[in-house]
Design a protein around this motif. Structure first.
Motif, PDB file in Angstrom:
ATOM      1  N   LYS A   1     -13.619  44.219  -0.480  1.00  0.00           N
ATOM      2  CA  LYS A   1     -13.292  44.801  -2.496  1.00  0.00           C
ATOM      3  C   LYS A   1     -12.687  45.982  -2.769  1.00  0.00           C
ATOM      4  O   LYS A   1     -12.272  46.453  -3.371  1.00  0.00           O
ATOM      5  CB  LYS A   1     -13.222  43.668  -3.328  1.00  0.00           C
ATOM      6  CG  LYS A   1     -13.220  41.773  -2.848  1.00  0.00           C
ATOM      7  CD  LYS A   1     -13.730  41.583  -4.008  1.00  0.00           C
ATOM      8  CE  LYS A   1     -12.762  39.956  -3.706  1.00  0.00           C
ATOM      9  NZ  LYS A   1     -13.562  38.531  -4.268  1.00  0.00           N
ATOM     10  N   LEU A   2     -14.315  46.159  -2.188  1.00  0.00           N
ATOM     11  CA  LEU A   2     -14.934  47.210  -2.904  1.00  0.00           C
ATOM     12  C   LEU A   2     -13.722  48.722  -2.621  1.00  0.00           C
ATOM     13  O   LEU A   2     -13.944  49.816  -2.640  1.00  0.00           O
ATOM     14  CB  LEU A   2     -16.328  47.662  -2.677  1.00  0.00           C
ATOM     15  CG  LEU A   2     -16.895  47.209  -3.210  1.00  0.00           C
ATOM     16  CD1 LEU A   2     -18.727  47.318  -3.499  1.00  0.00           C
ATOM     17  CD2 LEU A   2     -16.399  47.428  -5.252  1.00  0.00           C
TER      18      LEU A   2
ATOM     19  N   SER B   1     -10.447  49.036  -3.166  1.00  0.00           N
ATOM     20  CA  SER B   1     -10.929  49.615  -4.665  1.00  0.00           C
ATOM     21  C   SER B   1     -11.028  50.874  -4.723  1.00  0.00           C
ATOM     22  O   SER B   1      -9.396  52.065  -5.618  1.00  0.00           O
ATOM     23  CB  SER B   1     -11.661  48.558  -5.433  1.00  0.00           C
ATOM     24  OG  SER B   1     -11.417  47.461  -5.876  1.00  0.00           O
ATOM     25  N   TYR B   2     -11.510  51.448  -3.544  1.00  0.00           N
ATOM     26  CA  TYR B   2     -11.749  53.169  -3.799  1.00  0.00           C
ATOM     27  C   TYR B   2     -10.377  53.713  -4.118  1.00  0.00           C
ATOM     28  O   TYR B   2      -9.884  54.710  -4.003  1.00  0.00           O
ATOM     29  CB  TYR B   2     -12.914  53.476  -2.692  1.00  0.00           C
ATOM     30  CG  TYR B   2     -14.154  52.515  -3.141  1.00  0.00           C
ATOM     31  CD1 TYR B   2     -13.952  52.653  -5.125  1.00  0.00           C
ATOM     32  CD2 TYR B   2     -15.387  52.465  -2.238  1.00  0.00           C
ATOM     33  CE1 TYR B   2     -15.341  52.426  -4.888  1.00  0.00           C
ATOM     34  CE2 TYR B   2     -15.771  51.855  -2.707  1.00  0.00           C
ATOM     35  CZ  TYR B   2     -16.901  52.270  -4.466  1.00  0.00           C
ATOM     36  OH  TYR B   2     -18.170  52.250  -4.851  1.00  0.00           O
TER      37      TYR B   2
ATOM     38  N   PHE C   1      -7.815  53.504  -5.896  1.00  0.00           N
ATOM     39  CA  PHE C   1      -7.619  54.443  -6.644  1.00  0.00           C
ATOM     40  C   PHE C   1      -7.626  56.069  -6.548  1.00  0.00           C
ATOM     41  O   PHE C   1      -6.876  56.750  -7.428  1.00  0.00           O
ATOM     42  CB  PHE C   1      -9.463  54.541  -7.732  1.00  0.00           C
ATOM     43  CG  PHE C   1      -9.809  55.258  -8.270  1.00  0.00           C
ATOM     44  CD1 PHE C   1      -9.744  55.263  -9.936  1.00  0.00           C
ATOM     45  CD2 PHE C   1      -9.813  56.413  -8.162  1.00  0.00           C
ATOM     46  CE1 PHE C   1      -9.405  55.893 -10.889  1.00  0.00           C
ATOM     47  CE2 PHE C   1     -10.570  57.694  -9.165  1.00  0.00           C
ATOM     48  CZ  PHE C   1     -10.568  57.229 -10.266  1.00  0.00           C
TER      49      PHE C   1
END
Length: 359
Positions: free
Chosen positions: A6-7, A10-11, A14
């Motif tokens: 998930k991270l 997300s990165y 972004f």
């Protein structure tokens, strides 16, 4: 999906959004000012001669490059986000492993997370402190269970021995046998009641009421006055009204245990016991001190542990079950108070119970 995935997404997302915003900014603030038609300008101007580029030509060159940059940002965001997320979640992995070991029964393991103090470091330190307290509590409970089993087995074994002797010798004095059995049974009952009281206090299963420690001190002193006279001990009670909240029965038991302990463990003759109550800014105090034998400083902190005695096991009415100060400590902690023990320079013990003051 895992937190790391998930991270990572997300990165990467972004970065893609940032890249798209950057391309839009280039279009808005640069390409919009490029003309749609070819323009000629005077060669006599300071600029070089030639044809000024048009928007369609720039778009043909800009769009493929922009798509390539966005694709690179996507790959870079996924790879970099994966590595960065793994690095950021590494402390959490150590905490998870420590939790798994603690669940399996290994309470001696500690995380000891290195590095600067951040959220993960604070979580790891708090978890280490919790493991330390839990390990100490479990060790204390195991030691208490072993000691309680030993203490309860002793009167049962004595009773069995007395009954075996009586069975083997029918002409044995039954009066003496009954008297000894009564003494052993009374001690077993006293020990059982002390264990039940200790369990009740540790669970904090009581209703809180308004209590005045000075009245409890007077009541405990009057109750134990015959015991003090039998031991040749003088008891002095003084102090101020000390209002607090808690269980009157438990606090009376606390006071009684302290005064009785001070009377029993005293000088053979001409001993004294002082019972005082006081009021401080936010707390009230109950202080009990007595004369007696000199106690080593290293022995005093262990007196509040169950079945610990300051002297050898005493005989007769001076015998105890070894739970007096342990019950005092448990009742004090159940009332959000503090218990302080200190040896007196001339011999004896100085005990202070500090409880929250009732407004």
């Amino acid at each position: 999906m895992s937190v790391r995935v998930k991270l990572t997404l997300s990165y990467a997302g972004f970065l893609m959004v940032a890249g798209a915003l950057l391309m839009a900014a280039v279009w808005v603030f640069l390409l919009r000012y490029v003309p749609d038609r070819a323009m000629l300008y005077n060669p006599d101007d300071r600029l070089d001669g030639g044809v000024f580029p048009i928007r369609s030509a720039l778009l043909d060159v800009f769009v493929p490059r922009a798509a390539a940059v966005l694709a690179f940002l996507l790959v870079f965001g996924l790879v970099g986000g994966w590595l960065l997320a793994g690095r950021m979640l590494a402390p959490l992995t150590r905490i998870t492993n420590a939790t798994s070991r603690a669940t399996s029964g290994s309470l001696s393991h500690r995380i000891r997370l290195p590095g600067r103090r951040d959220e993960f470091r604070e979580l790891a330190d708090a978890f280490d402190a919790m493991l330390a307290r839990l390990e100490a509590h479990v060790a204390e409970q195991q030691r208490f269970a072993a000691n309680a089993s030993h203490e309860l087995r002793t009167p049962l074994a004595v009773s069995k021995t007395l009954l075996d002797v009586a069975r083997a010798d029918p002409h044995h004095d039954s009066g003496a046998l009954v008297e000894r059995l009564h003494t052993v049974n009374s001690r077993a009952i006293e020990l059982t009641e002390a264990l039940l009281l200790l369990s009740r206090a540790s669970r904090r299963s009581f209703d809180r009421e308004h209590v005045d420690l000075s009245l409890l001190a007077e009541e405990a002193t009057e109750t134990l006055l015959p015991l003090a006279e039998a031991h040749g001990v003088t008891v002095e009670t003084c102090g101020d009204i000390a209002p607090t909240t808690g269980s009157p029965a438990l606090l009376l038991q606390l006071t009684t245990n302290l005064v009785q302990n001070a009377i029993v463990h005293n000088l053979p003759a001409d001993g004294t016991v002082g019972v005082r109550t006081g009021v401080r800014a936010d707390t009230v105090t109950l202080t009990v001190e007595n004369t007696g034998e000199r106690l080593p400083p290293q022995l005093v902190p262990t007196l509040t542990e169950p079945f610990q005695r300051g002297t050898e096991r005493l005989q007769g009415d001076r015998a105890g079950v070894g739970l007096g100060l342990a019950i005092v400590r448990t009742i004090t902690e159940a009332h959000d108070g503090t218990l302080t023990l200190a040896p007196r320079p001339g011999g004896g013990l100085h005990v202070t119970v500090e409880l929250p003051r009732r407004p």
